[in-house]
Design a protein around this motif. Sequence first.
Motif, short mmCIF file in Angstrom:
data_model
loop_
_atom_site.label_atom_id
_atom_site.label_comp_id
_atom_site.label_asym_id
_atom_site.label_seq_id
_atom_site.Cartn_x
_atom_site.Cartn_y
_atom_site.Cartn_z
N ILE A 36 -60.30 12.60 -17.26
CA ILE A 36 -59.65 11.49 -18.10
C ILE A 36 -60.37 11.44 -19.40
CG2 ILE A 36 -59.16 9.22 -18.17
CD1 ILE A 36 -58.70 9.17 -15.05
N ALA A 37 -61.98 11.34 -19.09
CA ALA A 37 -62.61 11.25 -20.54
C ALA A 37 -62.48 12.45 -21.47
CB ALA A 37 -64.20 11.20 -19.87
N PRO A 38 -62.11 13.60 -21.15
CA PRO A 38 -61.75 14.49 -22.26
C PRO A 38 -60.56 14.36 -22.89
CG PRO A 38 -62.75 15.63 -20.34
CD PRO A 38 -62.51 14.42 -19.84
N GLU A 71 -49.37 5.17 -29.95
CA GLU A 71 -50.02 5.82 -30.96
C GLU A 71 -48.91 6.72 -31.77
OE1 GLU A 71 -53.17 5.11 -32.20
OE2 GLU A 71 -53.04 3.34 -30.96
N GLY A 72 -47.86 6.96 -31.23
CA GLY A 72 -46.73 7.84 -31.74
C GLY A 72 -46.94 9.28 -31.91
N TYR A 73 -47.76 9.96 -30.56
CA TYR A 73 -47.69 11.30 -30.41
C TYR A 73 -46.76 11.81 -29.85
CZ TYR A 73 -52.44 10.59 -32.42
OH TYR A 73 -53.20 10.09 -33.30
N ASP A 74 -46.62 13.39 -29.49
CA ASP A 74 -45.32 13.98 -29.10
C ASP A 74 -45.53 14.22 -27.63
OD1 ASP A 74 -43.75 13.94 -31.27
OD2 ASP A 74 -44.54 15.45 -31.88
N SER A 75 -46.98 14.44 -27.18
CA SER A 75 -47.30 14.90 -25.88
C SER A 75 -48.52 14.50 -25.24
CB SER A 75 -47.17 16.44 -25.51
OG SER A 75 -48.26 16.78 -26.20
N VAL A 76 -48.98 14.19 -24.26
CA VAL A 76 -50.29 13.74 -23.55
C VAL A 76 -51.23 14.96 -24.12
CG1 VAL A 76 -51.53 13.12 -21.71
CG2 VAL A 76 -49.16 12.12 -21.95
N ALA A 77 -50.78 16.20 -24.13
CA ALA A 77 -51.80 17.25 -24.34
C ALA A 77 -52.41 17.19 -25.69
CB ALA A 77 -51.07 18.53 -24.20
N GLN A 78 -51.90 16.32 -26.61
CA GLN A 78 -52.23 16.02 -28.01
C GLN A 78 -53.22 15.45 -28.07
OE1 GLN A 78 -48.08 15.49 -29.98
NE2 GLN A 78 -49.57 15.97 -31.52
N LEU A 79 -53.63 14.35 -27.02
CA LEU A 79 -54.79 13.46 -27.15
C LEU A 79 -56.13 13.90 -27.25
CD1 LEU A 79 -53.10 10.61 -25.00
CD2 LEU A 79 -52.68 10.80 -27.43
N GLY A 80 -56.13 14.86 -26.36
CA GLY A 80 -57.56 15.48 -26.21
C GLY A 80 -58.14 16.06 -27.32
N GLN A 81 -57.09 16.57 -28.22
CA GLN A 81 -57.45 17.45 -29.34
C GLN A 81 -57.79 16.71 -30.65
OE1 GLN A 81 -53.94 19.88 -29.72
NE2 GLN A 81 -54.16 21.02 -27.71
N LEU A 82 -57.69 15.38 -30.41
CA LEU A 82 -57.84 14.42 -31.60
C LEU A 82 -59.36 14.05 -31.93
CD1 LEU A 82 -55.56 11.58 -30.68
CD2 LEU A 82 -54.82 13.51 -32.12
N THR A 83 -59.67 13.90 -33.32
CA THR A 83 -60.99 13.87 -33.82
C THR A 83 -61.03 12.60 -34.67
OG1 THR A 83 -60.63 15.17 -35.61
CG2 THR A 83 -61.48 16.40 -33.79
N GLY A 84 -62.09 12.24 -34.84
CA GLY A 84 -62.43 11.08 -35.80
C GLY A 84 -61.85 9.55 -35.48
N ASP A 85 -61.17 9.05 -36.45
CA ASP A 85 -60.71 7.69 -36.08
C ASP A 85 -59.61 7.78 -35.23
OD1 ASP A 85 -62.45 6.80 -37.95
OD2 ASP A 85 -61.07 6.47 -39.64
N ALA A 86 -58.82 8.81 -35.11
CA ALA A 86 -57.71 9.17 -34.04
C ALA A 86 -58.08 8.95 -32.65
CB ALA A 86 -56.84 10.20 -34.44
N ALA A 87 -59.25 9.67 -32.59
CA ALA A 87 -59.81 9.92 -31.29
C ALA A 87 -60.59 8.35 -30.68
CB ALA A 87 -61.03 10.90 -31.33
N VAL A 88 -61.00 7.61 -31.58
CA VAL A 88 -61.50 6.48 -31.32
C VAL A 88 -60.36 5.48 -31.12
CG1 VAL A 88 -62.55 4.30 -32.48
CG2 VAL A 88 -63.49 6.60 -32.90
#
Length: 483
Positions: free
Chosen positions: A42-44, A109-126
């Motif tokens: 989950i954390a990643p 947050e308006g993303y197309d897939s859950v797989a995208q979440l782990g690839q985010l950085t910066g403010d989007a990741a926060v």
Amino acid sequence: MNAVRTTKMSNFRWVICALLFLATTINYMDRQVLSLTWKDFIAPEFHWTDGDYGTITGMFSLFYAIANLFAGKFIDWMGTKKGYLIAIFVWSLGAVLHAGCGWMAMTIEGYDSVAQLGQLTGDAAVAIATISVWLFLSCRLILAVGEAGNFPAAIKATAEYFPKKDRAFSTSIFNSGASVGALAAPATIPLLARAWGWEMAFIIIGCLGFVWMALWIWLYEKPAKNKRVNQAELNYIEQDNDLAEAQDRDNMKEEKAIPFFKCFTYKQTWSFLVGKFMTDGVWWFFLFWAPAYFSDQYGYTSDSAMGIALIFTLYAIVTILSIGGGYLPTYFVDKKGMNPYLGRMRAMFIFACFPVLGLFAQPLGAYSAWWPAILIGLLGAGHQAWSANLFSTIGDMFPKSTIGTIVGLGTMAGGFGSMSINLGSGKFFDWAAEQGAAFTFFGFEGKPAAYMVVFCICAVAYLIGWCIMKALVPKYKPIVVED
């Protein structure tokens, strides 16, 4: 010849005990899914820190504590059968809902897939970390409200189905479901998460509670009304009653309960609260953090063969050793002639010494990860034996009509203790990791030093709790409610 004497006593009370054991096992498996999946699965995905996880576990403990303020009274009001059914339905629902947190975070947050979440950085990741923490907190709130009913209902059922001299042993059996649940969890949950995703781990384990509900509806009634309990067993169960009560059972008016706020005027209540506050957090800390500890300190992820073996060994030790803990006060009562409270306190002092072994877990871990697994297992066994006897002190001193209320208050106190250690530990671990070599304790630096500090607190908590309890209630003194 008397029919009661010639009829072999039924043993249906042990079937009820088995159901309580099964419910407690499911309870702890539902609670353990997060601790076994957050670090490596989950954390990643959600970019969590130790502080984020500490916030979730700490707030879960707070929710659990507040819910317990009302849970015991709710169980006393609804009755054991209906109250337990409602409790396990709510917590099973909460467990299953965790699986939707990824989809909800993606949608919000308006993303197309859950797989995208782990690839985010910066403010989007926060942002994803923040919203996912809130979503998990919502599910933990539902889980906590339901789980708060487990121990008040189980202790009440034990008081209904077992005489005083057997309650510690029967309580230790169902209470061992906590360690059995924690034992089954590492052998199943990480593998489920690896095979089908962490979401399915929450769904599959959560659905076990709905199966239990069917068994409870089918098998449970109060002993006097249960067709599976014969007269010989009923007499055994009610052996603590006065002869006059046994003769007038059908006409006896309902036992008067102690008013809620009046409970706080008794030292017996405060003794139980102190015992729970000082020690429950220790068990919950290791329940929530042990998988992360072996992953952080030794590199063994929760789904690795070694990670599974370490956690399994830890809870195997807890399970095997803790069941016998409920028998020790029975030995003191039957063989040494002590009253139940004195025998229980003698046994609890012995069990309070087990956690001292936790002082050596971190130092010996420098040689092998097996040492912390074994020593934490011994600490946990001491806790479970302590807990079984601590719960039984309520049945010794309070009327049955108030048992659920007192258990709820005590579990609330335990929840506050758990919130303190889990929320504090998460922040402390993040801080210690940032400090690195600048923070030292007993020869350890950074995060390992922080673990050593927490282990030291856990090691002495039981002895401090026992001393306070003994000072509050030095002798056996049951509470009598006057009309």
